[in-house]
Design a protein around this motif. Structure first.
Motif, PDB file in Angstrom:
ATOM      1  N   PHE A   2      29.711  46.384  34.542  1.00  0.00           N
ATOM      2  CA  PHE A   2      30.286  46.121  35.858  1.00  0.00           C
ATOM      3  C   PHE A   2      31.637  46.788  35.926  1.00  0.00           C
ATOM      4  O   PHE A   2      32.444  46.650  35.033  1.00  0.00           O
ATOM      5  N   LYS A   3      31.894  47.580  36.971  1.00  0.00           N
ATOM      6  CA  LYS A   3      33.176  48.260  37.102  1.00  0.00           C
ATOM      7  C   LYS A   3      33.794  47.980  38.464  1.00  0.00           C
ATOM      8  O   LYS A   3      33.116  47.869  39.460  1.00  0.00           O
ATOM      9  N   MET A   4      35.118  47.876  38.480  1.00  0.00           N
ATOM     10  CA  MET A   4      35.843  47.744  39.730  1.00  0.00           C
ATOM     11  C   MET A   4      37.211  48.357  39.543  1.00  0.00           C
ATOM     12  O   MET A   4      37.715  48.467  38.439  1.00  0.00           O
ATOM     13  N   THR A  12      36.562  46.951  33.395  1.00  0.00           N
ATOM     14  CA  THR A  12      35.192  46.986  32.909  1.00  0.00           C
ATOM     15  C   THR A  12      34.857  45.667  32.273  1.00  0.00           C
ATOM     16  O   THR A  12      35.525  45.244  31.374  1.00  0.00           O
ATOM     17  N   LEU A  13      33.797  45.049  32.763  1.00  0.00           N
ATOM     18  CA  LEU A  13      33.347  43.792  32.191  1.00  0.00           C
ATOM     19  C   LEU A  13      31.982  44.004  31.574  1.00  0.00           C
ATOM     20  O   LEU A  13      31.050  44.419  32.251  1.00  0.00           O
ATOM     21  N   LEU A  15      28.670  42.814  30.526  1.00  0.00           N
ATOM     22  CA  LEU A  15      27.855  41.663  30.884  1.00  0.00           C
ATOM     23  C   LEU A  15      26.996  41.216  29.714  1.00  0.00           C
ATOM     24  O   LEU A  15      26.084  40.435  29.878  1.00  0.00           O
ATOM     25  N   THR A  48      40.474  42.588  43.311  1.00  0.00           N
ATOM     26  CA  THR A  48      39.710  42.210  42.123  1.00  0.00           C
ATOM     27  C   THR A  48      39.446  40.725  42.006  1.00  0.00           C
ATOM     28  O   THR A  48      38.688  40.309  41.155  1.00  0.00           O
ATOM     29  N   LYS A  72      30.257  37.424  35.828  1.00  0.00           N
ATOM     30  CA  LYS A  72      29.713  38.181  36.954  1.00  0.00           C
ATOM     31  C   LYS A  72      30.620  39.324  37.369  1.00  0.00           C
ATOM     32  O   LYS A  72      30.303  40.073  38.281  1.00  0.00           O
ATOM     33  N   GLY A  73      31.760  39.444  36.714  1.00  0.00           N
ATOM     34  CA  GLY A  73      32.676  40.542  37.038  1.00  0.00           C
ATOM     35  C   GLY A  73      33.931  40.045  37.724  1.00  0.00           C
ATOM     36  O   GLY A  73      33.901  39.150  38.554  1.00  0.00           O
ATOM     37  N   GLY A  74      35.066  40.607  37.336  1.00  0.00           N
ATOM     38  CA  GLY A  74      36.325  40.267  37.961  1.00  0.00           C
ATOM     39  C   GLY A  74      37.044  39.119  37.268  1.00  0.00           C
ATOM     40  O   GLY A  74      36.624  38.647  36.218  1.00  0.00           O
ATOM     41  N   TYR A  75      38.116  38.676  37.894  1.00  0.00           N
ATOM     42  CA  TYR A  75      38.912  37.591  37.354  1.00  0.00           C
ATOM     43  C   TYR A  75      39.764  37.000  38.456  1.00  0.00           C
ATOM     44  O   TYR A  75      39.977  37.624  39.497  1.00  0.00           O
ATOM     45  N   LEU A 360      36.731  43.310  28.649  1.00  0.00           N
ATOM     46  CA  LEU A 360      37.630  43.562  29.776  1.00  0.00           C
ATOM     47  C   LEU A 360      38.580  44.698  29.430  1.00  0.00           C
ATOM     48  O   LEU A 360      39.204  44.689  28.368  1.00  0.00           O
TER      49      LEU A 360
END
Length: 401
Positions: A2-4, A12-13, A15, A48, A72-75, A360
């Motif tokens: 997962f990227k944002m 980068t998380l 999964l 984010t 699921k991505g993010g924080y 992360l």
């Protein structure tokens, strides 16, 4: 994967998946925050973060899947503008964070409060030395006691000490000194504190760039130390009448136990610095070690994958590119989360496969990590002088989603 994007960086998380008394002074290159700061407990950079986290985490903790598998991505961002944060502890939903430049930040109900720390010896803030290790007493809810590791100066020489403190109002006041005279300097201070499954207090102590201390059993430098919460030497310590539990370490900054009672520790490998007496260290070779009572982990006689009689090799050795592992935390599935400074990431190490993977990235230096109530908490470390590149809200406490 997962990227944002955040501020041009990529998160980068993967999964696959906490007497004259003196208030601490600020480090020269940092400005101490105001006595009280406010920030929504779940606020973050709009690109984010989300304002709430409604996902139940209890089922993830109980399932066979890794805790990181549930991400699921993010924080979310739970605290901002921390000044060189180092260690975090939890009392219910309240988070306490030490700042190397001084003071403990309480994060409660979305509000940040800078609490004073009063000690009988003034805090020494030089290089990597300052207020670092911190752990709450197991009975903190009733006695409001905790333990800190801090640098001080005596007759012009730097040292570290471990003291018991009590929270009274918004001030942590020294109650007793457990151990003093731990070697200090400008670098390689160590300083992580933790209460083990056996109820004992453990501490890491760096060799302060005096390599010979790691093999010297009369010195506390380059060691993992073990004591009672009253500062006494346990009768079952591996070396009679000594706080030393393990030695031959360089600059260990993370210790944690898996559910089977095994103790793991991170350790910084050589940093390419000049060697006293001539020559230059290699770089990288950071380690994750399985700590056994009385074991010798080799520094500086051996490093990386080198072996020698009577010395215990590491479980994991990084490449020649330093990651500088700091705080570590164990997941419910007995994998080990590793905060890395030079590696600028949170990583996950599997003791069974001995593989290290990214969880992360894109938030800069990461000093500490914790698992609390099924969630992963991360402390960034970008305000650490010339080592980091702080953003406008750094440093931050992040909760992975």
């Amino acid at each position: 994967m997962f990227k944002m994007h955040e501020k041009g960086k990529i998160v980068t998380l993967a999964l696959l998946l906490a007497l004259p008394a003196s208030a601490y002074a600020a480090e020269p290159q940092a400005t101490a925050p105001a006595a009280e700061q406010t920030a929504p407990a779940a606020s973050g950079d709009s690109s984010t973060s989300t304002s709430t986290d409604k996902e139940s985490t209890s089922s993830a903790a109980k399932s066979k899947a890794s805790l990181t598998d549930s991400l699921k991505g993010g924080y979310t961002t739970a605290a901002t503008k921390l000044m060189v944060p180092w260690s975090m502890q939890f009392a219910g939903d309240t988070v306490y964070i030490t700042q190397r430049v001084g003071g403990i930040v309480q994060v409660k109900n979305g509000k940040q409060t800078l609490q004073k720390v009063q000690t009988k010896k003034p805090l020494r803030v030089v290089g990597e030395a300052g207020l670092t290790g911190f752990v709450l007493d197991p009975n903190f809810a009733k006695n409001k006691m905790a333990y800190i590791y801090h640098a001080y100066e005596e007759k012009g020489e730097g040292f570290n000490r471990i003291v018991k403190v009590k929270l009274t109002g918004n001030t942590w006041k020294e109650q007793s000194e457990l151990l003093k005279g731990i070697p200090g300097g400008r670098i390689h201070e160590g300083g992580r504190l933790a209460i083990g499954p056996d109820g004992m207090l453990y501490s890491t102590a760096g060799e302060t760039n005096r390599r010979e201390l790691s093999q010297d059993l009369k010195s506390y430098g380059g060691k993992i130390l073990r004591m009672t919460t009253a500062g006494k030497i346990p009768k079952d310590n591996p070396i009679k009448n000594s706080y030393v539990y393990a030695y031959g370490l360089r600059n260990s900054q993370g210790i944690a136990w898996t559910s089977d009672g095994k103790l793991y520790a991170s350790d910084h490998g050589p940093s390419g610095a000049p060697i006293p007496g001539g020559g230059t260290d290699r770089t990288g070779l950071d380690e994750i070690n399985l700590i056994k009572p009385g074991a010798n982990y080799g520094w500086p006689e051996v490093m990386g994958k080198e072996t020698a009689k009577g010395m215990t090799p590491p479980l994991y050795v990084a490449s020649s590119k330093a990651i500088a592992p700091s705080g570590i935390a164990v997941t419910p599935n007995d994998t080990i989360l590793v905060a890395t400074l030079a590696g600028e990431s949170l990583k996950e190490f599997d003791p069974k496969t001995k593989k290290m993977t990214d969880v992360l990235t894109g938030v800069g230096r990461v000093r500490d990590v914790a698992v609390h109530n099924g969630k992963i908490y991360v402390l960034t470390n970008n305000t650490s002088g010339g080592d980091g590149d702080p953003g406008s809200n750094d440093d931050r406490l992040l909760i992975l989603k």
